[in-house]
Design a protein around this motif. Structure first.
Motif, PDB file in Angstrom:
ATOM      1  N   HIS A 180       0.839  -1.203   0.000  1.00  0.00           N
ATOM      2  CA  HIS A 180       0.000   0.000   0.000  1.00  0.00           C
ATOM      3  C   HIS A 180       0.873   1.252   0.000  1.00  0.00           C
ATOM      4  O   HIS A 180       0.642   2.182  -0.781  1.00  0.00           O
ATOM      5  N   LEU A 181       1.896   1.251   0.848  1.00  0.00           N
ATOM      6  CA  LEU A 181       2.702   2.454   1.015  1.00  0.00           C
ATOM      7  C   LEU A 181       3.564   2.743  -0.210  1.00  0.00           C
ATOM      8  O   LEU A 181       3.802   3.891  -0.558  1.00  0.00           O
ATOM      9  N   CYS A 182       3.996   1.697  -0.897  1.00  0.00           N
ATOM     10  CA  CYS A 182       4.903   1.936  -2.032  1.00  0.00           C
ATOM     11  C   CYS A 182       4.151   2.346  -3.297  1.00  0.00           C
ATOM     12  O   CYS A 182       4.775   2.717  -4.279  1.00  0.00           O
ATOM     13  N   GLY A 183       2.842   2.273  -3.279  1.00  0.00           N
ATOM     14  CA  GLY A 183       2.126   2.712  -4.481  1.00  0.00           C
ATOM     15  C   GLY A 183       0.688   2.238  -4.542  1.00  0.00           C
ATOM     16  O   GLY A 183      -0.138   2.849  -5.221  1.00  0.00           O
ATOM     17  N   GLY A 184       0.374   1.159  -3.839  1.00  0.00           N
ATOM     18  CA  GLY A 184      -0.989   0.621  -3.909  1.00  0.00           C
ATOM     19  C   GLY A 184      -2.054   1.571  -3.412  1.00  0.00           C
ATOM     20  O   GLY A 184      -3.221   1.461  -3.790  1.00  0.00           O
ATOM     21  N   GLY A 185      -1.658   2.531  -2.573  1.00  0.00           N
ATOM     22  CA  GLY A 185      -2.631   3.474  -2.031  1.00  0.00           C
ATOM     23  C   GLY A 185      -3.007   4.579  -2.994  1.00  0.00           C
ATOM     24  O   GLY A 185      -3.925   5.371  -2.707  1.00  0.00           O
ATOM     25  N   LEU A 186      -2.323   4.663  -4.137  1.00  0.00           N
ATOM     26  CA  LEU A 186      -2.628   5.723  -5.108  1.00  0.00           C
ATOM     27  C   LEU A 186      -3.917   5.390  -5.856  1.00  0.00           C
ATOM     28  O   LEU A 186      -4.210   4.235  -6.123  1.00  0.00           O
ATOM     29  N   ARG A 187      -4.654   6.429  -6.215  1.00  0.00           N
ATOM     30  CA  ARG A 187      -5.838   6.193  -7.054  1.00  0.00           C
ATOM     31  C   ARG A 187      -5.406   5.962  -8.497  1.00  0.00           C
ATOM     32  O   ARG A 187      -5.979   5.136  -9.195  1.00  0.00           O
ATOM     33  N   THR A 188      -4.400   6.691  -8.936  1.00  0.00           N
ATOM     34  CA  THR A 188      -3.911   6.510 -10.314  1.00  0.00           C
ATOM     35  C   THR A 188      -2.403   6.267 -10.299  1.00  0.00           C
ATOM     36  O   THR A 188      -1.678   6.853  -9.506  1.00  0.00           O
ATOM     37  N   PHE A 189      -1.977   5.418 -11.213  1.00  0.00           N
ATOM     38  CA  PHE A 189      -0.553   5.105 -11.328  1.00  0.00           C
ATOM     39  C   PHE A 189       0.124   5.926 -12.425  1.00  0.00           C
ATOM     40  O   PHE A 189       1.342   6.047 -12.446  1.00  0.00           O
ATOM     41  N   SER A 190      -0.675   6.450 -13.353  1.00  0.00           N
ATOM     42  CA  SER A 190      -0.069   7.067 -14.540  1.00  0.00           C
ATOM     43  C   SER A 190       0.772   8.288 -14.195  1.00  0.00           C
ATOM     44  O   SER A 190       1.653   8.669 -14.956  1.00  0.00           O
ATOM     45  N   SER A 191       0.494   8.886 -13.033  1.00  0.00           N
ATOM     46  CA  SER A 191       1.288  10.043 -12.649  1.00  0.00           C
ATOM     47  C   SER A 191       2.424   9.664 -11.701  1.00  0.00           C
ATOM     48  O   SER A 191       3.076  10.530 -11.141  1.00  0.00           O
ATOM     49  N   ALA A 192       2.616   8.360 -11.486  1.00  0.00           N
ATOM     50  CA  ALA A 192       3.677   7.922 -10.567  1.00  0.00           C
ATOM     51  C   ALA A 192       4.304   6.655 -11.128  1.00  0.00           C
ATOM     52  O   ALA A 192       4.150   5.564 -10.584  1.00  0.00           O
ATOM     53  N   ASN A 193       5.011   6.802 -12.224  1.00  0.00           N
ATOM     54  CA  ASN A 193       5.509   5.625 -12.938  1.00  0.00           C
ATOM     55  C   ASN A 193       6.485   4.786 -12.132  1.00  0.00           C
ATOM     56  O   ASN A 193       6.451   3.557 -12.182  1.00  0.00           O
ATOM     57  N   SER A 194       7.383   5.447 -11.395  1.00  0.00           N
ATOM     58  CA  SER A 194       8.379   4.671 -10.651  1.00  0.00           C
ATOM     59  C   SER A 194       7.703   3.885  -9.523  1.00  0.00           C
ATOM     60  O   SER A 194       8.052   2.725  -9.270  1.00  0.00           O
ATOM     61  N   ARG A 195       6.730   4.491  -8.863  1.00  0.00           N
ATOM     62  CA  ARG A 195       6.028   3.777  -7.785  1.00  0.00           C
ATOM     63  C   ARG A 195       5.220   2.614  -8.368  1.00  0.00           C
ATOM     64  O   ARG A 195       5.130   1.548  -7.769  1.00  0.00           O
ATOM     65  N   HIS A 196       4.653   2.847  -9.535  1.00  0.00           N
ATOM     66  CA  HIS A 196       3.920   1.757 -10.183  1.00  0.00           C
ATOM     67  C   HIS A 196       4.845   0.602 -10.523  1.00  0.00           C
ATOM     68  O   HIS A 196       4.507  -0.570 -10.348  1.00  0.00           O
ATOM     69  N   PHE A 197       6.051   0.944 -10.996  1.00  0.00           N
ATOM     70  CA  PHE A 197       7.015  -0.089 -11.357  1.00  0.00           C
ATOM     71  C   PHE A 197       7.373  -0.928 -10.132  1.00  0.00           C
ATOM     72  O   PHE A 197       7.369  -2.161 -10.181  1.00  0.00           O
ATOM     73  N   ILE A 198       7.658  -0.240  -9.018  1.00  0.00           N
ATOM     74  CA  ILE A 198       8.012  -0.964  -7.782  1.00  0.00           C
ATOM     75  C   ILE A 198       6.829  -1.794  -7.305  1.00  0.00           C
ATOM     76  O   ILE A 198       6.965  -2.957  -6.929  1.00  0.00           O
ATOM     77  N   TRP A 199       5.641  -1.198  -7.333  1.00  0.00           N
ATOM     78  CA  TRP A 199       4.432  -1.883  -6.856  1.00  0.00           C
ATOM     79  C   TRP A 199       4.156  -3.139  -7.672  1.00  0.00           C
ATOM     80  O   TRP A 199       3.917  -4.211  -7.124  1.00  0.00           O
ATOM     81  N   LYS A 200       4.239  -2.980  -8.997  1.00  0.00           N
ATOM     82  CA  LYS A 200       3.850  -4.083  -9.866  1.00  0.00           C
ATOM     83  C   LYS A 200       4.912  -5.171  -9.967  1.00  0.00           C
ATOM     84  O   LYS A 200       4.612  -6.361  -9.862  1.00  0.00           O
ATOM     85  N   ASN A 201       6.152  -4.757 -10.182  1.00  0.00           N
ATOM     86  CA  ASN A 201       7.190  -5.728 -10.521  1.00  0.00           C
ATOM     87  C   ASN A 201       7.966  -6.252  -9.329  1.00  0.00           C
ATOM     88  O   ASN A 201       8.719  -7.210  -9.462  1.00  0.00           O
ATOM     89  N   PHE A 202       7.813  -5.612  -8.212  1.00  0.00           N
ATOM     90  CA  PHE A 202       8.625  -6.034  -7.083  1.00  0.00           C
ATOM     91  C   PHE A 202       7.755  -6.431  -5.889  1.00  0.00           C
ATOM     92  O   PHE A 202       7.662  -7.604  -5.533  1.00  0.00           O
ATOM     93  N   VAL A 203       7.070  -5.456  -5.315  1.00  0.00           N
ATOM     94  CA  VAL A 203       6.333  -5.731  -4.066  1.00  0.00           C
ATOM     95  C   VAL A 203       5.147  -6.671  -4.314  1.00  0.00           C
ATOM     96  O   VAL A 203       4.923  -7.609  -3.548  1.00  0.00           O
ATOM     97  N   SER A 204       4.398  -6.442  -5.396  1.00  0.00           N
ATOM     98  CA  SER A 204       3.243  -7.318  -5.653  1.00  0.00           C
ATOM     99  C   SER A 204       3.685  -8.742  -5.961  1.00  0.00           C
ATOM    100  O   SER A 204       3.015  -9.709  -5.603  1.00  0.00           O
ATOM    101  N   LYS A 205       4.837  -8.871  -6.629  1.00  0.00           N
ATOM    102  CA  LYS A 205       5.358 -10.215  -6.925  1.00  0.00           C
ATOM    103  C   LYS A 205       5.705 -10.951  -5.625  1.00  0.00           C
ATOM    104  O   LYS A 205       5.410 -12.135  -5.460  1.00  0.00           O
ATOM    105  N   LEU A 206       6.372 -10.222  -4.716  1.00  0.00           N
ATOM    106  CA  LEU A 206       6.693 -10.837  -3.420  1.00  0.00           C
ATOM    107  C   LEU A 206       5.412 -11.103  -2.630  1.00  0.00           C
ATOM    108  O   LEU A 206       5.284 -12.117  -1.950  1.00  0.00           O
TER     109      LEU A 206
END
Lengths: 285, 285
Positions: free
Chosen positions: B223-249
């Motif tokens: 949640h803290l690294c990006g999941g709490g955002l309503r939109t990801f398009s304005s936060a590309n780096s947080r989306h990258f971390i959220w999707k490819n790293f934290v969500s995978k773990l």
């Protein structure tokens, strides 16, 4: 002198295999399981077998169904005690040596046999304010990026079979919680709106105060029974709980909002005014 | 608690009426045929075994540092080392000469609170210890008896379970402790005559990796690294971390929860064996 083997052999077409369905028969005045024995046919799903019982042995058997393809969510029931869609449960996956129990969803009031009154869910749905979109673009359109709607699209796979609502112990085992708990399907709907790139309404306090997200103890049965394999708990309810923490239980987040002069979270009372019931209550008579 | 039904002019919807006759046999009759009790029993046994071991390990207050045999191995139960038993061997922490109890006690409060409020462990112990519910479509303990004190359920809306919402704060400390255990893993390469690597070094490196995999796959972290955002398009780096790293773990949070739990106990046990001289730690180079 040889002795003939009279036992049925594997692949012996002359011996028709039989299966027994124990189907719940009854209504609000009472009910019981009734056994129906019928031929086993390869490739059938439980709904096919129930239909054969209906056409051959019990024409008054009540069963709700529609698409037979796992897309309408009508034939929800409990097969051998597990909340399942009858149309998506192959007979071959069940232990055919034992009678197969088919019973109605146990969380909802019974109408007849396998048919229950699921209007609880429709009443809860009315409590959720619809999308409150932001103004259109200058060219009159709405635009969304794919990465912004990926999360919500998973939740849109929901077929509203209400198996998750049925299995959730918060209302299944504690009926007194029904007025205060929306259930997994509708907490997922709120989560979807909270993640919607066009929506402008903050439903986080409302999710806790009115929809009862705090009642969920994340035991994940909703996820286990979902025929669409939606990660209801991990991708919807827990993210929603974390969003609620932002506005209710996190003093650092509160301090940050105060110092940075961010908008205050929307109160539940304000959100209630946007629900169908709230709007009609506020309409001058 | 605010509810729509509390609105004076809003009639109670039919679907939320309580105490109507529900579908199927009484809830006390468990219709599931599979071994639904096996998973909660296995989890109960696993967690109980850890509790028993951890209690012994935390209270033994000795042989938690293998400096006496030329190894810089510190049990994760006692890390950071608060007492002089480590400083006398050149360890960088220590100095709590005034502390009379086992130094593991003030240390373990932090990882214990992190795991107790972890969304995965909550599911585990609500199911296997509190039986709420023990398994899906199996009634909550006591919920089928009208006079049972367990007949009421408020989930995580009231004291003490409302404190589960502090999970993100326990996560902040968990990150610090993961850093400390990483330091311990690096320190485990230090031998009295220079840099080297023993079997214990390998165990401590694996321990640190598993702790990080568990800590960074946490739902609050997600949640803290990006999941709490309503939109990801304005936060590309947080989306990258959220999707490819934290969500995978996060998808393997349960696995890492168990592996890291087991490995912590194993690392402690190994340190104890080496420190007591029961085994000789083989050195690779």
């Amino acid at each position: 002198m040889s002795v003939e083997n009279t036992q049925p052999q594997v692949g012996d077409d002359t011996q028709q295999k039989q299966v027994t369905l124990k189907i719940w028969r009854g209504d609000a005045s009472g009910g019981k399981f009734v056994d129906y024995t019928l031929d086993y046919l390869d490739g059938e799903v439980v709904l096919d077998a129930v239909h054969r019982v209906q056409s051959e042995q019990a024409p008054d058997l009540g069963v709700r169904w529609n698409c037979k393809a796992g897309k309408c969510g009508s034939c929800s029931s409990e097969i051998n005690g597990k909340p399942s869609l009858m149309c998506m449960t192959r007979m071959s996956t069940l232990d055919l040596e034992e009678p197969i129990t088919v019973s109605p969803m146990r969380t909802f009031p019974i109408i007849k046999d396998l048919v229950t009154d699921v209007s609880f869910n429709f009443e809860v749905a009315k409590k959720i304010p619809a999308l409150q979109p932001k103004p259109r673009e200058k060219d009159g359109t709405y635009r969304m990026s794919q990465i912004d709607i990926d999360r919500g699209q998973e939740f849109r796979k929901c077929i509203e079979c209400f198996l998750c609502q049925n299995v959730c112990h918060v209302i299944r085992d504690h009926e007194e919680n029904k007025p205060n708990f929306a259930g997994p399907r509708f907490l997922m709907r709120i989560a979807e709106l909270e993640m919607h790139p066009l929506d402008t309404l903050d439903r986080r306090r409302y999710a806790f105060d009115v929809m009862g997200v705090g009642y969920c103890n994340i035991t994940k049965c909703c996820t286990e029974v979902c025929p669409e394999h939606i990660h209801i708990t991990d991708n919807a309810i827990i993210p929603l709980k974390e969003r609620v923490v932002d506005v209710r239980f996190d003093p650092v987040a509160w301090l940050g909002r105060t110092i940075l002069r961010r908008p205050k979270p929307t109160s539940s009372e304000e959100v209630i005014k946007l629900t169908p019931a709230g709007r009609s209550a506020n309409t001058p008579s | 608690m605010t509810t729509l039904n509390a609105e004076p002019d809003t009639p109670v919807p039919v679907g939320i009426e309580k105490n109507r006759v529900r579908g199927g046999p009484p809830r006390s009759e468990i219709l599931r045929r599979d071994k639904w009790w096996a998973q909660p029993l296995a989890i109960f046994s696993g967690l109980l075994a850890f509790i028993v071991y951890a209690t012994w390990a935390a209270l033994r207050n000795g042989h938690f540092y293998a400096g006496n045999v030329g190894r810089d191995y510190l049990s994760p139960f006692y890390s950071p080392c608060l007492t002089n038993s480590c400083t006398s061997n050149g360890y960088v922490w220590g100095g709590w000469t005034w502390w009379r109890l086992s130094p593991a006690i003030p240390i373990l409060i932090f990882p214990l609170s992190f795991r107790l409020s972890c969304y995965y462990y909550r599911k585990s112990y609500y199911r296997s210890f509190w039986l709420s519910p023990p398994s899906c479509a199996v009634p909550d303990a006591g919920s089928t008896k009208a006079k049972s004190p367990r007949n009421k359920y408020s989930g995580e809306t009231k004291f003490p379970l409302i404190f589960q919402n502090i999970h993100r704060y326990t996560w902040y400390f968990a990150v610090i402790f993961a850093g400390i255990l990483t330091f311990d893993a690096v320190a485990a390469f230090r031998f009295h005559n220079g840099i080297g690597m023993g079997l214990g070094t390998l165990i401590f490196v694996v321990n640190a990796l598993l702790i990080w995999a568990y800590t960074l796959g946490c739902h609050s972290c997600r949640h803290l690294c990006g999941g709490g955002l309503r939109t990801f398009s304005s936060a590309n780096s947080r989306h990258f971390i959220w999707k490819n790293f934290v969500s995978k773990l996060n998808e393997h949070h349960q696995l890492f929860a168990w592996l890291s739990l087991f490995w912590i106990a194993f690392a402690d046990f190994y340190t104890w064996l080496v420190a007591t001289g029961a085994i000789h730690d083989p050195r690779f180079f």
